[in-house]
Each structure stands twice: as C-alpha cells, then as structure tokens.
Design an enzyme around this catalytic site. Structure first.
Site, mmCIF file in Angstrom:
data_model
loop_
_atom_site.group_PDB
_atom_site.id
_atom_site.type_symbol
_atom_site.label_atom_id
_atom_site.label_comp_id
_atom_site.label_asym_id
_atom_site.label_seq_id
_atom_site.Cartn_x
_atom_site.Cartn_y
_atom_site.Cartn_z
ATOM 1 N N ASP A 285 -9.196 -40.464 16.245
ATOM 2 C CA ASP A 285 -8.910 -41.570 15.356
ATOM 3 C C ASP A 285 -7.960 -41.270 14.390
ATOM 4 O O ASP A 285 -7.908 -40.082 14.081
ATOM 5 C CB ASP A 285 -10.389 -42.169 14.836
ATOM 6 C CG ASP A 285 -10.195 -43.639 14.666
ATOM 7 O OD1 ASP A 285 -8.973 -44.161 14.557
ATOM 8 O OD2 ASP A 285 -11.218 -44.365 14.427
HETATM 9 C C1 BGC Z 1 -9.377 -47.451 14.047
HETATM 10 C C2 BGC Z 1 -8.877 -47.232 15.415
HETATM 11 C C3 BGC Z 1 -7.282 -47.833 15.591
HETATM 12 C C4 BGC Z 1 -6.518 -46.784 14.637
HETATM 13 C C5 BGC Z 1 -5.226 -47.084 14.783
HETATM 14 C C6 BGC Z 1 -8.378 -46.509 13.217
HETATM 15 O O1 BGC Z 1 -8.492 -46.736 11.721
HETATM 16 O O2 BGC Z 1 -10.410 -46.754 13.748
HETATM 17 O O3 BGC Z 1 -9.875 -48.053 16.157
HETATM 18 O O4 BGC Z 1 -7.262 -47.636 16.861
HETATM 19 O O5 BGC Z 1 -7.031 -46.755 13.483
HETATM 20 O O6 BGC Z 1 -4.915 -47.957 14.297
#
Ligand code: BGC
Length: 759
Positions: A285
């Site tokens: 993530d």
């Molecule tokens: C989120 C993800 C997301 C990623 C990219 C993170 O903060 O938890 O679900 O895909 O950011 O934006």
C-alpha cells in the site's frame, strides 16, 4: 496533452535518479555473469509463444543485479520502474476500485477541484452497494468495464477490488468493501478480478490483510487468532488466488500479530505463497513499508510509490507523523542488503520474477496499452446504473407506500442534505471524479416530469460543510422550510447520510449516528407528513432508534456512483423492483456490535476478541436482535420457496460424502416482475468446536415474472461444511448431521433439510 507531458517528465526523472544512485561496478562480485549488454531481438523472453516461466527465466538471466534491484520500487506515484535496455515496461497504475480514479498524486492532491490531470471517468457504485446486488455477473461486468476504461487511458493496472471485511460499523472505508461475510466477499472479489483480468488489465486485490479500521492505520497491531484469520479475514484473498489466479495483491498498512503486513512472513510467504499458491506479485500500500531486507524476504515485491513523488511525500511532515513508511526498497537500499548478504540473489530473482511473470501473462509485454479508447460511454454508464439500481435495499415499506403511483401523485417534497448533491462515494483514494453525477433530486425531477411538482428544501446543512447554514437562526429556518414543504406535498422523500469528509479513507466514522440534525429533520418531516420515505446515502449502518418506529418507508441507496439519482427514482416509481439485500447486519446501536469494547484498541493494539463471531455469525448465534439482519431486503413482489431436496453424492473412488446438490423451487407469487436472492446457509450443531449458528455457503439471484417459478440449484463441496481447526492447522468437517438452510435473509430461513457426513 497535459497528461502525456506529466508522464514523460516523471520517467525522465527516473532515468536521472537511477543513474545517480546505481554504481554499476559495485555489485560485480554477486553478478559476475550479467553485463548491461544489448539484447538480441530474438531473445527467448521476447517470444510471445513461449510459456511465461521460460520467458521469466530467460529475462532474469539477462538482467544485472542493479536492474533487478531497481524493479522493486516504483518510478513514480503510480508507475513501476521500466528497464528500457530490456524493453521491460513500467506498469502504469490507476486507483480504484469504484472506477478509475486518477494517477496524478495522492487523494489529497487529486481531490482538489481542477487538480491535474483532469480525468473524468465513470463513477460506479461503492463496493458495499455492489455487494448489495449479490450479482456476480454484474460485478464481473463492472470489473470488465473499469478495465476497459483503464486501457482507454493507457494504463495497465487498477488498484482494486477492496475485500476487507466490515468488522466494525465505524470503519471509514466500509463503503469500499463487500460487507461482513467472507463467502460473499470472495464471490464478488473473484467476479471483479475475472472481469478485470479478462481485459488484460492487472487488478490488485486489497488490503492484505485485515485492514478493518483507519485509526492509526500505520501503527495499529491487530491480534487475530489463526482460526479467525482463516475463516473471516483470508477467504476472499484465497478465492482470488485459487479461483481467479489473481495477478497482484496489495499489502495492508496495519500490523497483524505484531508484524507489519508488508514484512509478514506468516501472511505473505506462508499463507499467500505457500498455502494459497500465489504466483503474482505483492504491491505495497502507498507508504506501508518499514524495512528493506525483511520486506523483500517476506515476499513483498513492489514498493509504491517510488521515485521523486515518494521523496517529496516522505519529506512531508504530516506523512512522517502519521507513521507512513516509504523509500525502503529503493535500488540502493536493496543492493546494499544484497551485498551484505541479507537478501540472497535467489530471493531477489523470486521477487523480480513475480513482477515479470505478471507483465508476461497479462499481455502487457507483448501488447502495451497505448490508450485511446472511449471513457464513460453509454454502455459503461449502463453498468453503473444497473449496479446502483440493483444495489438499493428496501428496508421498510409499511402500508405499501412504495412504489409511488405517478398517476396519482401531484407533488413531492425532496428534502435533506444529500438530496440535491450527488454524494457518489466515500472519501479517499477510491473517490472517482465523473463527468456528471445524478443527485436524488435530479433523478426524481427527471422521472416525475412536468405533471408532478417536485420541490426541494435542504432541511439541515451537512455537518461541517457550510458554516453559513450552521447558526441557530438559520438552522431553525431551514427546518421550518422543510416541514412546511413536506406538509403541503403528497409525499416527502428525505435523503440523509454522510459525505466524504465524514466517511472516508484515513479516519474512522466518529459515530454510528447520522450527522448532526439529520435525525431531528426526519422526525420533524415525518410529523408534518406521515407519507415520508427516508433514503440512506451512506456506506455504513446508522442508528435509527429515534425515528424508525414511525417511518413508513426506508431505502438504502448507499453511495450509488454517478447514476445513483436515476437508480433511486426508478425504485421510487416502481420502474425497477428493489432486489438489493444487506451485505452487512445493521445493529440497533454501536453497543450491540460484536466488536464493541474491542475497537479501536489500546496502546496501539486491538484484540479481535469476538473472533469468528463477526456480523450475523454473532447476532444469530448469541441471539442479539439486529435492527435489520444480514441478507435482508424487501421487494414490491413476494417470493415463495418450496421443494427443497438435498442429494448427497460420493465421487468415484472416495468413501464418505464428498458433496451435495441442493435444489429448490422459487416462485414469484406477486403481481410484479422481480429478482430474488436465495441464500444458502449451513448449520453445524455437532462439531468438536464452537461454530456459528450458520454460515452463508451459497446464493443465487433469480429474475422471475409474476407467477413464474424457477428451480435453483447449488453444489456444495466438503469445504462448505468445514471449519478451520487450530489443532490440525487445516480445514476440517466433523462427520455428523448438518442442516442445509435456504432463506431470504440470515433470519428468514424458509426451508431446512439434513445432510449427513459419514466420514
Ligand atoms: C490506499 C489504497 C490506494 C493507495 C493509492 C492508499 O492510501 O489505502 O487503497 O490504492 O493509497 O492511492
């Protein structure tokens, strides 16, 4: 034009950065065989006819260790690192899962009005709304449609689906996921992934594992026992790997049992790779890494974001104070650990090989997505509309107030802070910016036509949105205006709920109650006009004790994406018959929730003390009455269930039961066409271990004309009878008599029959 300039400048930066940080002489010893020579045009890895494994092996043999190390972190906000010498493309990502959000920067940046690049794409209903459809074919088409938009924009990967379980009604991101049940989440996750991968686009199922609260999401340590992990928090990921062969998994921010997910050997290596057989790559993530060697060795393959955007991000004090971890898998750090012997070359090959394998099997290497297709076409909008319509749940309909008869009604009062604004989704990385969005008021006006007077009153401002309407005098005036309007209308529709600043990523919802003033608004409007329909526009269950007793009709439209207003109008006027069912139990109040007292945790630790008793597993086993049960949803027609048969079968050469075919008849006994979701639960009263009262193991959505019947059949395997035995460390079914239950909700079981497991 603007978009392509952005992408070009990022990759230019990356080339400079790689040149500056990699010293090609440094790792000669570990990598004596490979030099950065040019590669023949007929190198086997370039041959699309060869099996992916051969291509991966060939390509790895041609890569320098520096090139391998460079592949473990992104080159930008949403791009992996290309290796131009070998023709390895960057994987170009886009945020999801409710449509293509953006790839320009963090949600904070891309949510700013007018922020570059302006990508306006189809906004699909939130995951919870799609889950309420229980329609796997539709979810597969949604995945396919989103993937087509991804390709049209020249991207390769969509960051979704979200399959995290709704453990607490306060999780800020419940709206993104598929509800509280692991079987339902698994079926829908598999469907979405099949739709995406069928288009040659890479999905990233997220967030592995157990991202169930936003509170201190970088630091929270969840204590979850093995059985609970296997029965509740892993099945959707397992199904994605085993059934859909998912190409990518996103690791979660949180810790599970003391270890951050991105460096968890038990989760990534033991379970995902070994137990499930995952062959794709794990992407972190955004900002969820905390070490170099431990992360790489655990099987976390690609750190995101990377390159200059990551460095700028890390320099942001807010990122640091919130515990964001990033910049651990940069080429220089990985190389240093390889040199020090903390990461073996075989491990590095495994990580890089996983990324390469997906680049080959997805078709990205042979057929790069150059973009150019259409976005937000009528066909794509139609999928969004169908999802929004099928996802609406009719929770109450006393005296058959609904559907409205357009011929008899002359005036409608449309009221509430969510009536005239289209609240398409919750906040954060999933919030799509569509070309248009239909608010409930727009949809109702359009459907009502000129003959019916549709008037609007705000009633109360959305908490925190507009200070100008939040003074005592203005509040009193707004309430009076709304009740006057309601009193003079044939019917009132009150649309209440939240908005992205009260429900979204990065924070949990403060309370299960509706935002300030909304309960009072409903009460006042109901007093003024007993023909009041309440519409919920949220991603979570909310408390309703102050008004539900008096409310004649209640609909949950969740966050319905750009077509939410059209969908609502079609249900209100009976053009569509409601068929949605709750993918999550609605507790009467937060105190009734199984996780109450075990959330958000203390001293950054949260004990999943309720174990497997999540959602209806708790309410139905411990006899706690929910406000609305899991799987519940009304229709404008009635369905009858009959003729249940359970036929066990033994497959050749095996002793004992290996499966059963369950069949029953469902009849539409009313006068309108409609769809019914038939739910199959298994009850095990004889296991050697405590089991929930029952568990969902099958469902089917059937469309029936008035008077029509259909035979609905299910095939159950041994898995449907099994639990995770901590003693055996395996799925186990104890011989004895199970009960197969068929029903219209977890608390409306209509038919039951025994099924005997002999050994
Ligand atoms: C989120 C993800 C997301 C990623 C990219 C993170 O903060 O938890 O679900 O895909 O950011 O934006």
């Amino acid at each position: 034009m603007r978009r392509s300039r952005f992408v070009v400048s990022i990759s230019f930066f990356v080339v400079l950065l790689s040149a500056a940080t990699l010293d090609p002489t440094r790792l000669k010893a570990q990598n004596a065989g490979q030099t950065a020579a040019s590669v023949p045009a007929d190198a086997p890895y370039r041959d699309a006819r060869l099996p992916a494994e051969k291509r991966v092996a060939d390509l790895l043999s041609r890569m320098t260790v520096e090139e391998k190390a460079a592949m473990l972190s992104g080159s930008g906000w949403m791009e992996s690192a290309p290796i131009e010498r070998l023709g390895i493309p960057a994987i170009k990502m886009a945020d999801g899962p409710m449509g293509v959000r953006s790839w320009a920067g963090s949600s904070a940046i891309t949510s700013l009005p007018g922020a570059p690049p302006k990508v306006l794409t189809t906004s699909f209903p939130a995951g919870v709304a799609m889950a309420a459809t229980w329609d796997t074919d539709l979810v597969q088409r949604e995945g396919q449609t989103i993937a087509q938009e991804v390709k049209a924009l020249g991207r390769d990967m969509i960051l979704g689906p979200t399959v995290n379980i709704n453990r607490v009604p306060l999780w800020g991101r419940n709206f993104e996921g598929y509800g509280e049940d692991p079987y339902l989440a698994a079926r829908l996750g598999v469907a979405y992934i099949r739709g995406v991968q069928g288009e040659g686009v890479i999905p990233a199922i997220k967030h592995f594992d157990a991202n169930n609260e936003e509170f201190e999401r970088h630091r929270i340590d969840e204590q979850i026992d093995e059985r609970t992990l296997h029965e509740i928090y892993l099945p959707a990921f397992k199904a994605a790997v085993r059934e859909a062969g998912v190409w990518s998994v996103m690791s979660a921010y949180n810790k599970v049992n003391g270890v951050h997910c991105a460096e968890s050997v038990p989760l990534l290596h033991d379970i995902l790779q070994k137990e499930f057989g995952f062959k794709g790559f794990v992407v972190s993530d955004w900002g969820s890494t905390y070490s170099t060697a431990a992360t790489v060795n655990a099987g976390m393959d690609l750190e995101m974001p990377g390159g200059p955007p990551m460095q700028a991000w890390l320099a942001n004090p807010h990122m640091q104070s919130s515990g964001n971890g990033a910049g651990w898998l940069t080429a220089d750090k990985v190389l240093a650990e390889v040199k020090a012997g903390h990461i073996s070359e075989a491990t590095l090959d495994d990580n890089v090989g996983r990324i390469l394998r997906v680049i080959f099997v997805s078709g990205l290497f042979d057929h790069p997505h150059t973009g150019g297709g259409e976005v937000d076409t009528p066909a794509q909008r139609a999928v969004a509309l169908q999802g929004a319509t099928e996802g609406i749940v009719l929770l109450k309909n006393a005296a058959s107030l609904l559907p409205l008869d357009a011929k008899k009604i002359h005036s409608i009062a449309v009221i509430g802070p969510n009536a005239a604004v289209a609240r398409t989704g919750g906040g954060g990385s999933s919030l799509v910016r569509p070309m248009y969005a239909i608010a409930p008021l727009d949809g109702i006006r359009e459907r009502a036509g000129n003959r019916i007077a549709v008037k609007f009153a705000l009633g109360v401002g959305m908490d925190g949105e507009d200070p100008a309407v939040d003074t005592p005098a203005v509040r009193a005036g707004l309430l009076k205006e709304a009740t006057d309007l309601a009193a003079h209308a044939d019917v009132a529709v009150v649309v209440v709920g939240r908005y992205p600043k009260l429900e979204g990523e990065g924070f949990d919802v403060a309370t299960m109650d509706l935002p300030a003033g909304q309960d009072e608004l409903i009460q006042a409007v109901e007093q003024a006009n007993p023909r009041t329909i309440v519409v919920l526009n949220t991603g979570d269950p909310v408390t309703m004790s102050k008004w539900i007793g008096q409310t004649p009709a209640l609909l949950d439209m969740w966050y319905g994406g750009q077509e939410g207003g059209h969908a609502l109008a079609s249900i209100l006027f009976g053009d569509a018959n409601p068929s949605g069912k709750l993918p999550v139990s609605f507790p009467k109040e937060w105190e009734d929730s199984p996780a109450y007292g075990h959330y958000p945790g203390e001293n950054l630790k949260v004990d999943y003390a309720e174990g497997i008793y999540v959602g209806y597993r708790y309410f139905d086993t411990k006899n706690v009455e929910p406000l609305f049960p899991f799987g519940f949803g009304l229709s404008y027609t009635k369905f009858e269930y009959s003729g249940l048969t359970v036929t066990p079968y033994i497959s050749a050469g095996k002793a004992g039961l290996t499966g059963a075919v369950v069949s029953l008849k469902v009849r539409n006994a009313g006068s309108r066409a409609g769809a019914e979701v038939v739910e199959l639960y298994v009850h095990d009263g004889h296991a050697k271990i405590d089991r929930p009262a029952h568990e969902l193991k099958g469902f089917k959505r059937v469309e029936l004309k008035p008077g029509e019947s259909q035979t609905v059949a299910f095939t159950l395997g041994r898995g449907a009878l099994s639990y995770w035995s901590p003693e055996k460390n395996a799925w186990t079914a104890d011989p004895g008599t199970f009960e197969i239950q068929l029903g219209a909700s977890s608390r409306d079981i209509r038919l039951r029959a025994p099924l005997v497991l002999t050994k």
